[in-house]
Design an enzyme around this catalytic site. Sequence first.
Site, PDB file in Angstrom:
ATOM      1  CB  CYS A   1     -34.374  -9.662  18.496  1.00  0.00           C
ATOM      2  SG  CYS A   1     -34.499 -11.402  18.073  1.00  0.00           S
TER       3      CYS A   1
ATOM      4  CB  CYS B   1     -39.079 -12.319  15.640  1.00  0.00           C
ATOM      5  SG  CYS B   1     -37.454 -12.894  16.140  1.00  0.00           S
TER       6      CYS B   1
ATOM      7  CB  CYS C   1     -37.750 -11.279  20.353  1.00  0.00           C
ATOM      8  SG  CYS C   1     -38.074 -10.312  18.871  1.00  0.00           S
TER       9      CYS C   1
ATOM     10  CE  LYS D   1     -16.034 -27.393 -20.435  1.00  0.00           C
ATOM     11  NZ  LYS D   1     -16.865 -26.388 -19.813  1.00  0.00           N
TER      12      LYS D   1
ATOM     13  CG  ASP E   1      -2.008  -1.014   1.135  1.00  0.00           C
ATOM     14  OD1 ASP E   1      -2.218  -1.539   0.026  1.00  0.00           O
ATOM     15  OD2 ASP E   1      -2.623  -1.315   2.171  1.00  0.00           O
TER      16      ASP E   1
ATOM     17  CB  SER F   1     -18.205 -24.025 -27.380  1.00  0.00           C
ATOM     18  OG  SER F   1     -19.057 -24.844 -28.108  1.00  0.00           O
TER      19      SER F   1
ATOM     20  CG  ASP G   1     -18.591 -23.996 -13.949  1.00  0.00           C
ATOM     21  OD1 ASP G   1     -18.899 -23.552 -15.076  1.00  0.00           O
ATOM     22  OD2 ASP G   1     -19.402 -24.543 -13.178  1.00  0.00           O
TER      23      ASP G   1
ATOM     24  CD  GLU H   1      -5.072 -26.379 -21.105  1.00  0.00           C
ATOM     25  OE1 GLU H   1      -6.050 -25.594 -21.036  1.00  0.00           O
ATOM     26  OE2 GLU H   1      -4.196 -26.311 -21.977  1.00  0.00           O
TER      27      GLU H   1
ATOM     28  CE1 TYR I   1      -9.528 -21.286 -22.851  1.00  0.00           C
ATOM     29  CE2 TYR I   1      -9.823 -21.021 -20.491  1.00  0.00           C
ATOM     30  CZ  TYR I   1     -10.333 -20.974 -21.768  1.00  0.00           C
ATOM     31  OH  TYR I   1     -11.637 -20.622 -21.981  1.00  0.00           O
TER      32      TYR I   1
HETATM   33  S1  IVH Z   1     -10.313 -24.422 -24.600  1.00  0.00           S
HETATM   34  C1  IVH Z   1     -11.045 -23.901 -28.962  1.00  0.00           C
HETATM   35  N1  IVH Z   1      -9.557 -24.713 -22.095  1.00  0.00           N
HETATM   36  O1  IVH Z   1     -15.083 -24.318 -21.550  1.00  0.00           O
HETATM   37  C2  IVH Z   1     -10.676 -23.833 -27.539  1.00  0.00           C
HETATM   38  N2  IVH Z   1     -11.787 -24.014 -22.526  1.00  0.00           N
HETATM   39  O2  IVH Z   1     -17.126 -25.781 -23.472  1.00  0.00           O
HETATM   40  C3  IVH Z   1     -11.856 -23.735 -26.689  1.00  0.00           C
HETATM   41  N3  IVH Z   1     -13.104 -23.588 -20.511  1.00  0.00           N
HETATM   42  O3  IVH Z   1     -16.114 -21.857 -23.766  1.00  0.00           O
HETATM   43  C4  IVH Z   1     -11.657 -23.544 -25.284  1.00  0.00           C
HETATM   44  N4  IVH Z   1     -11.531 -24.076 -19.070  1.00  0.00           N
HETATM   45  O4  IVH Z   1     -15.075 -21.051 -21.648  1.00  0.00           O
HETATM   46  C5  IVH Z   1     -10.558 -24.383 -22.931  1.00  0.00           C
HETATM   47  N5  IVH Z   1      -8.741 -24.983 -19.926  1.00  0.00           N
HETATM   48  C6  IVH Z   1      -9.748 -24.644 -20.753  1.00  0.00           C
HETATM   49  C7  IVH Z   1     -11.013 -24.249 -20.299  1.00  0.00           C
HETATM   50  C8  IVH Z   1     -12.014 -23.943 -21.215  1.00  0.00           C
HETATM   51  C9  IVH Z   1     -12.775 -23.672 -19.226  1.00  0.00           C
HETATM   52  C10 IVH Z   1     -14.442 -23.209 -21.031  1.00  0.00           C
HETATM   53  C11 IVH Z   1     -14.405 -22.176 -22.107  1.00  0.00           C
HETATM   54  C12 IVH Z   1     -15.194 -22.767 -23.255  1.00  0.00           C
HETATM   55  C13 IVH Z   1     -15.901 -23.923 -22.630  1.00  0.00           C
HETATM   56  C14 IVH Z   1     -16.012 -25.026 -23.663  1.00  0.00           C
END
Ligand code: IVH
Length: 660
Positions: free
Chosen positions: A425, A402, A405, A112, A36, A81, A114, A110, A220
Amino acid sequence: MAEVGERINELRQELRKHEYHYYVLDDPLISDAEYDQLMRKLQQLENEYPELITPDSPTQRVGGQAAEKFDPVVHRKPLLSLDNAFSLAELQEFNRRVSRAATAVSYMAELKIDGVSIVLVYQDGILVNAATRGDGLVGEDVTNNIRTIRSIPLRLQDNLPRLEVRGEIYMPKSEFLRLNQEKEEKGEKIFANPRNAAAGSIRQLDPGITASRALAAFIYDIIYIEGKEIHDQQEALNFLKQQGFPVNPEACYCTDIEAVYAYSQGYQEKRHDLPYEIDGVVIKLNSMAEREILGQTAKSPRWAIAYKFPAEEKETRLLAVEINVGRTGIIAPTAILEPVSLAGTTVSRASLHNFDLLREKDIRVGDTVLVHKAGDIIPEIIKPIVEKRQGREEEIEPPGNCPACGSQVIRFEGEVAYRCENINCPARLKESLIFFASRPAMNIDGLGPAVIDQLVEKNLVEKVDDLYYLNEADIAGLDRMGAKSASNLIQAIADSKTRPLYRLVTALGIRHIGSKTARILTSHIHDIDKFSQINEEQLMSIPEIGPRMAESVVKFFREPRNQETIARLKAAGVNTVVAESSGGLKPLAGKTFVLTGTLESLTRNEASEKIEALGGKVSGSVSKKTDYVVAGAEPGSKYNKALQLEVTILNEDEFLNMLE
Ligand code: IVH
């Protein structure tokens, strides 16, 4: 000037390094206070030399006004996707398809994440644009929001002519829980899961709101690059890391599909221990050249697939609904479930959050229900299995009184929560006392949570007003309370009786009435007894008092239990009126003030009015004749001038005390 420029650059580099260590590597090199301090130094220099501010400066993450809408961004190429696989057989099938076209197949596996897919564009090493995925062709420009995410570099390690990357913005589980708890305390709707919370946070028109939520990111994919060749995914991830991006550390190079499967199985177990949510694993062919050969379909690449984890949901029975009053007075239902093992623990209770949600989902006692864990932690009912109803299930109604109380339960306009508004309360008492004694309220020195805990546990205080009927003997027996501290505390409580009325109104903890609003109210209503006679319309005729505040004031003072408390406070000698101006006494006569930065409880105009009402003068610039500089948040160059001229600088609290 050149020297200042150099110093500014050094500070920025230093700060970038620390941001990287803190937010990306999760391995800070210095304390928050030291960080800071560096930031303040940079801020000060930039205040003095605004012409040296650049958009990639660490001070420039949150800036600008709220947007009216997001501009569209056409992606360089469609953002694809992924196809999904749900079993080993489907993974093997994917592997066979890949192996038919490619030679020497190896994969990167990798996690995935969320979250929300995002594209970042860097020009000459500087972040110039960030967009959501949208429909894959056109996304939304959310640059100002993404800039607030501290792990996203505003400047890369190298000045590449152009780099476009894709990644995922996510909300860590801990932040999701914190945010939902905060929302619940405010009586607001909560987010269903961290992904929705991340999406909602990125789509805020005011970047300040995005900045207030601890979002994070993993990058990624390289969509486009100039000035460097990348041959495979492993190299891509290393390169991204080297440029300062947050790259998920769990990615794994796999030489065959069995290794990929083992990796996926492993994380299906370990997912609950990760600080963020994942919904599967993404398997990507490592070699870029071989990816070209495989190509893509209209929607997804043929060289990658998502292995989706099965949803962690279980059926069980809702045995009963318990109604609890939280420490802030919110009355919330909790489900009592037939115990069921779910995502690593046995679940026998689930949060039902609020009565609206119960009605929306039509959940009834006796139902067979589907449960899961929100944010991987909080057990929740997804829905009742209506087909399994026997006809004996019972609907759940919010209580009229409540359960702790007996006060009438209140619901404010626009809120989902039902509340108990009785300051005394038992469910709320500790929290009420902590707030009552706090600095913006009655400011009772020595009356902190530890002492309050004991006072309540030992039944010495059963109502807030009991504080004023305590004596030294009562409290001398408390833990870590010597005779001296006992007498100090009794004195501090006695001293608080003479606080101005606005502090008492603040201390009552009335919903939507903070100290700023309390000041406004008491500048028009000079006696606490008048509060219980006034109606909403009259309150709303006071400038800045809106309908929510008016409703809240009326409901609070109408509750007989609160009226009783006020009567007892008054009987104990607590000040409940605004003292009439003592014959035009002007304690600030002859003093000159300069205001800089933003004050929390007053606008500049209000602060000026108060100073002038007490006889002081307000000036726009600092000179040797200035008596006080009042510095709020993010003070400007006047602050530095005050330091230079050694003028007394007051923070907000010190200033407010002077006004009392
Ligand atoms: S690769 C062409 N890598 O999953 C490459 N996607 O259903 C496409 N996601 O829309 C994406 N982790 O938002 C990739 N390690 C990862 C990911 C990842 C999460 C999501 C991404 C994509 C969805 C695909």
